[in-house]
Design an enzyme around this catalytic site. Sequence first.
Site, PDB file in Angstrom:
ATOM      1  N   GLU A  49      27.635  29.476  34.406  1.00 45.33           N
ATOM      2  CA  GLU A  49      28.312  28.205  34.159  1.00 45.33           C
ATOM      3  C   GLU A  49      29.575  28.402  33.321  1.00 45.33           C
ATOM      4  OE1 GLU A  49      27.807  24.978  35.184  1.00 45.33           O
ATOM      5  OE2 GLU A  49      26.465  25.923  36.629  1.00 45.33           O
ATOM      6  N   CYS A 220      30.864   5.726  51.093  1.00 47.40           N
ATOM      7  CA  CYS A 220      31.999   6.140  50.257  1.00 47.40           C
ATOM      8  C   CYS A 220      33.103   5.087  50.287  1.00 47.40           C
ATOM      9  CB  CYS A 220      32.532   7.486  50.735  1.00 47.40           C
ATOM     10  SG  CYS A 220      33.956   8.079  49.800  1.00 47.40           S
TER      11      CYS A 220
END
Length: 363
Positions: A49, A220
Amino acid sequence: MDGNTATSPTSAPEVDGFARTVIAWHARHGRHDLPWQNPATPYRVWVSEIMLQQTQVATVIPYFQRFMARFPTLAALAGAEIDEVLHLWTGLGYYARARHLHQAARRIDIDHGGRFPSAIDRLLELPGIGRSTAGAILSLALGQRHPILDGNVKRVLARYHAIPGWPARAEVQRRLWALAEHHTPRQRNAAYNQGLMDLGASLCIRVRPRCGRCPLAAGCAARRLDRQSQFPEPRPARVKPVRRTRMLLLQRADRVLLVRRPPAGVWGGLWCPPECDLEADYVALCRRQFGLRIGPARAWPMRRHTFSHFHLEIHPLYASVQSEDPGVMDRPGHLWYNEHSSNRCGLAAPVRQLLQDLQEMRA
């Protein structure tokens, strides 16, 4: 639906469907064979990460594999010298990430007995770990329920809900965090968060998103408005300033002088050739600061390196060392570098290229 009427996080009826859709898509099309996923320990996920911040997966993979080969455990990283950590980070950029990683490993070793913290408030106390990174570590490695909001997730949520504004603005970020929290499911959190990141990386990409293949396309708002390119809004345009520096390539036999930069700031802790202003008397500087007398200097073509906030013009100047005063170079922070020696130190990408060019010139 427009930017002012986008579904709010307290009234979104599609939240369960949103998460189920992402999880189902991830099962079929998501990434399941990334190096840090097998095994997905907190340490491995943490390193990945940090490396993935502002860096693409394809670039990170070989760095991660080399890093794990040298530092397979948190204890190995905590016990390493920062020079070796920066050496393995060379070329990956954003070197503060490597310094923070090393500092955090030592903090975990001292404050937590070498056990990786499993509570988010403990993670947030460590250098280089913010809310999204902490959530990703605990979600992907331990299955805990935490929302994430990296660049890919911001883009998916901003388009799905048609959220106006640049995501780094505080008020926009608050809305996106609220939506991230709202959509995050109670179960299968790791699959959901990984799927959301994969969607942003593979389909809901910044330029020319692949809406025809996106499982979220039907709901969306940006797609319904045919305004995908307008969400999220880009960083407000600004002209980057230009800084200029002269780098002195001072060669003695088959070695070149490097000095360690201060621990904070640009290229903090890395090794670079000595620098000075373009107008400075570099001959006097070499004698005064390093006890070196140099021969005639030769200018190399200028090179430009771009940082997030400015452009750096590097004006290399090559000179051979004719003589040196004994003892001046014995203090810390100075190194006669040869790439074939055992020196393992962190180098910024432009410096590494300069040293490669110098080696080719000598060949």
